[in-house]
Structure formats: C-alpha cells, structure tokens
Design an enzyme around this catalytic site. Structure first.
Site, PDB file in Angstrom:
ATOM      1  N   ASP A  81      23.105  60.289 -37.257  1.00  0.00           N
ATOM      2  CA  ASP A  81      24.360  60.976 -37.538  1.00  0.00           C
ATOM      3  C   ASP A  81      25.495  60.468 -36.651  1.00  0.00           C
ATOM      4  OD1 ASP A  81      25.701  63.391 -38.803  1.00  0.00           O
ATOM      5  OD2 ASP A  81      26.057  63.789 -36.673  1.00  0.00           O
ATOM      6  N   GLU A  90      25.152  56.314 -39.618  1.00  0.00           N
ATOM      7  CA  GLU A  90      26.411  56.741 -40.248  1.00  0.00           C
ATOM      8  C   GLU A  90      27.566  56.286 -39.367  1.00  0.00           C
ATOM      9  OE1 GLU A  90      28.548  60.837 -41.773  1.00  0.00           O
ATOM     10  OE2 GLU A  90      27.735  60.704 -39.762  1.00  0.00           O
TER      11      GLU A  90
END
Ligand code: BGC
Length: 516
Positions: free
Chosen positions: A203, A273
């Site tokens: 993330d 990401e």
C-alpha cells in the site's frame, strides 16, 4: 521462448477482494475470511490466476484496515489466523495464488509502536515516527497536506511535537530512516511468506519517508487542473510532492530489503501501489533490479470513461516506459475510485446493454496488455457504484468529511450480492449490513450471473480460457505501439510463435483478435 521463462505474476489476472464486502459467514453484516473461502470456487471458475485481499489485519478500522494495529494477526470481525490458513489452502487447491495487502508506510495510532512512541521523547520507539518541532510561531513544520484533506501534521502534546500522516490523523507515518522500523516490517514479510502467501500488494509505497527534518515545503503545482474524478480535485494535488513528501530515496532501502526477503522464498510477487508527480519515472526507479517486481499503475484508474484518445495516451505512456519488461500492473477499478462502469455510464449515457458490452471490452483490453491486471470484485458483473447511500449510513471517513460534494469511497465498496432472491442477496443473514445492499445489484447477483451463459462473467471467463492458449500474451512481454482509427485501440502482441492483432472498437463495443 517457453512459458516457463515468464514468472506467473507477469501475466497474472488478479482478482481484488475487499473482505468487508465479499461474504459474511457469521451474520454480523460484515464480510470475513471464512466467507471468502466459501466463494473461492466462483473466483477460480472465472479463470483468474490470483487473489489480492485488501487488509484484514487487526485494526480499529478508521480507514477500514489500512490503519493496522497488528500486522501479524487477523481483526476478530474477519476471523482468525486459522481461518486465513484455511482460505490459503483452499485457494492453492484451486490453483489461485494469494496476495495480501501490506501497509508499510504508516500504521494505526492504536499500534503498540505508536502508542509507545507518542509518550515521550526518550522511549524505545521514540524515533519510529516523524516527530518534528513546531515552527517558532507554533505552526506545523511544512505546508504539506494530507491526501484526505487538511494538514499532514498533527500536534502531540506529550512530546510537544508534530507527527506526520499522509492520510488520516490516526495513520501516523513510520520513520523509515530508522533501520529498526525496516527490520520490523521485514519480520512481517517473513510472517506472511512463512504462512505461504504468494505475494504482497504494498500500500502507498510512495508515501514511505524518512524523518529527515528540517523538511522542505512543497511547491505549488503550476499545472493543477481539477480532474474529473473527485479524488483528483483534492487540494493535495495543488502541490508538487516529489521534492520531499513523496517518492523519496529511502523507499528503495525498504524495497531492496523486501526483495531480498521475497527472493529467499522463490517465485513471489511484490506489487507496489505508487503515485506522485511523475509516477512512470518513479515506477522505473521502484522496479530497478533488486527492487519491487511491478508497480500498480493509475493510468487506467483515472480514465474518466469518455475519450478513447485519452485512454490510448494513458496506455501508450505506461507501455512505452516499460515495453519488454512486464513490470506493470493495470486496473480500471478498485476500492478507492468510482467503478469503471459508473465512470462510463455517467459520462456516456449508455444503455444498460451497451454499458455491459463496454465493461467486457475493458476487461479484455486490460488483460491483453503486457504485465498483470487487477480486476476489482464486481467488475465481472459490470456493477455500478451505489450513489444514494444516506449520509447517516456512510462509513468512509473521507466521504463523511466532504459529503455531499464528494461521497468518498463507500459507493464502490457496498457488499457483493450472490443470489438475487435471497435476503441481503445472500451476502449476510444479519438484519443490516455494514453498508447498504444496492437493490439494483440484485439484478446482477454473482451466482445468478455465473449460471447465465450470456453473462459478462461467463463471456469474460471464456475469454480468459482462450487467453491462456495465446503464446503472444502468455509467453512474451512484447507489444507493438497502439494504432487504430478514432474510437479504436489496436496493437499486436508478439511472441516467437505468434503475432496476435488485438482490436478494441469503442464504437461497436467489440474486441476482435486475429493472427497476422
Ligand atoms: C489505499 C487506500 C487507503 C490509503 C491509506 C491507499 O492507497 O488503497 O484505501 O486509504 O492507501 O492507507
């Protein structure tokens, strides 16, 4: 050139599961791990290669799991570690790889690390976060903004210092300059790899940062124009970030350490990401040898559904930067943006059948590009967002803050329904669910669609079967440049055995493939 030369993740179609909204097994109105396990056949039958499960770790759920308070345990409402092991075993039996979603840049303010760190300036975890002196006039050290609105700094009276958070105030940024932080995160990686997971979605890696005060102010972004998606209208984007707030060199210390751990386990996948001022440039840095395998590309996620030339440009930009490497992952939808079906519908005013055809076209397009692709739960059903959630039932803190102008991310996170004629669409037997069930979704319930031969689910499933037999897609990372008339996207995928021309026509909403 043989199939064996490519790693599984270079061609993988990955199905993203948002666990809170997939399947409830214990009647509390919230999806959970045992629920996912019962629905794995549906995912395997679709013909995808892997699942990515959004965070299910211990968390106060302020940001629905992206605020982790224990990286090595399961939040009780989602089940137990034993439930995870069962899920993993069944997925592997069904030939599905399993990716979990690790949040390395920040944790929850309820994590033991932060609880200790915030107490004083001289405890054992004192240097695990970004603690910074106020300016002489008491204001925060820089003009940095949080992605969710407001300043990126919050005052801690005990230490008489500010701490950094790029998202909610309850998501303090870890100080990656401290080797102990990195080691703790490597322990987390070992923990999940040892359990047998096949990879991580990482993330917000662009927000990993080192406490390197004094920090510099961000400059104004001279090219800021509010985008079409509400996310792109945030004041955050009025600044440039890559000089200090995002995409800092310290990230590569993390990615290199993690890659070392991952290589130790063999054929594992690290997908980061990534965002920032120049994501393509940053992606190249992130995926240099010895770092992450691929970055999760935002180019298609931000496509507003209207202009085929813009889509072409977005793909071209991404592919040119990576042609021949496969270090990309594409997505049209996820748990953070309006679903692509909604973006198209709102912009184009399509009829229902056209919108379904367009959804199928996009799924095929995405899975014909080089690199992996991530399909968000419900895309195989052409689900649209739920726009009419009453404010008092909204859950996403971002939406609650800015409704009614910006509804946040609840709209794409409502529960998946499985049977149109069952209470709550068979998502849950609870009286109410954490987000409301959309009545329109009942017309396209997942198991009903899987049983209907002409459904998008079945057409996409047939396509994925066909795709597995195409050497040009499965055995090489080579793709020609994009051509085609207006409203067409045409390219060739090329391997030693095959040159496959892929034509996506946005006028007729059809895809055709031809060996040339
Ligand atoms: C996740 C979001 C989350 C944020 C903060 C993201 O990019 O996908 O859902 O709110 O990181 O962790």
């Amino acid at each position: 050139m043989t199939t064996d030369e490519l790693n599984w993740w270079e061609t993988a179609v990955i199905y993203q599961i948002y666990p809170r909204s997939f399947q409830d097994s214990n009647d509390d109105g919230i999806g959970d791990l045992p629920g996912i396990t019962t629905r794995l056949d549906y995912i395997a039958n679709l013909g995808v290669d892997a699942i990515w499960i959004s965070p299910f770790f211990k968390s106060p759920q302020k940001d629905f799991g992206y605020d982790v308070s224990d990286y090595c345990d399961v939040n009780p409402e989602y089940g137990t570690l034993a439930d995870f092991d069962k899920l993993l075993a069944k997925a592997h039996d069904l030939n599905l790889k399993v990716m979990v979603d690790i949040v390395p840049a920040h944790c929850s303010d309820q994590h033991a690390w932060f609880i200790e760190s915030r107490q004083s300036r001289d405890n054992e975890k004192a240097d695990w976060f970004h603690w910074v002196e106020p300016m002489p006039d008491g204001t925060p050290p820089t003009n940095w903004l949080s992605f969710f609105g407001g300043p990126a700094w919050t005052w801690e009276p005990r230490r008489q210092q500010y701490y950094l958070h790029n998202f909610l105030t309850s998501q303090p940024n870890l100080n990656h300059a401290n080797p102990a932080v990195r080691e703790a995160l490597m322990d987390v990686a070992h923990f999940w790899f040892d359990r047998g997971v096949d990879g991580f979605r990482l993330d917000a890696v662009h927000t990993i940062n080192a406490n390197s005060a004094p920090y510099e102010n961000n400059l104004a972004n001279p090219e800021f124009v509010p985008g079409d998606l509400p996310q792109q209208q945030q004041p955050f984007f009025r600044q440039l970030h890559d000089s200090a707030q995002l995409n800092q060199p310290v990230i590569q210390l993390f990615s290199e350490s993690l890659r070392e751990v991952s290589d130790h386990y063999g054929d594992r996948f690290l997908m980061g990401e990534l965002h920032g001022d120049d994501p393509i440039k940053a992606s190249q840095t992130f995926t240099a040898p010895g770092r992450l395998h691929a970055t999760y590309n935002f180019n298609l996620l931000h496509w507003d559904g209207l202009n085929v030339d813009e889509l072409k440009a977005a793909i071209t930009q991404a592919i040119e930067a990576f042609n021949g490497t496969g270090r990309l992952s594409f997505a049209f939808s996820n748990h953070d943006v309006p679903r692509s079906a909604t973006r198209q519908l709102a912009r184009l005013g399509l009829r229902d059948d056209q919108q379904q055809a367009l959804q199928l076209l996009l799924l095929k397009l995405e899975t014909c590009l080089i690199g992996s692709s991530c399909i968000y739960q419900g895309e195989e059903l052409a689900l649209q967002d739920v726009q009419d959630i009453p404010v008092e039932q909204m859950q996403d803190p971002w939406g609650i803050e800015f409704a009614p102008v910006f509804l946040g991310r609840d709209t794409c996170r409502t529960p998946i329904v499985w049977k149109g004629d069952a209470p709550n669409g068979d998502f849950s037997r609870a009286n109410s669910t954490w987000l409301p069930i959309d009545q329109r979704h009942l017309q396209r319930a997942a198991l009903d669609e899987a049983a209907r031969p002409a459904s998008i689910y079945n057409q996409f499933s047939e396509f994925l079967q066909w795709r597995k037999d195409q050497p040009a897609i499965m055995q090489a990372n080579t793709m020609s440049e994009l051509t085609g008339e207006a409203k067409q996207i045409v390219f060739d995928r090329v391997s030693e055995q095959q040159r496959l021309r892929c034509l996506f026509d946005f006028e007729t909403l059809t895809a055709t493939f031809e060996e040339v």
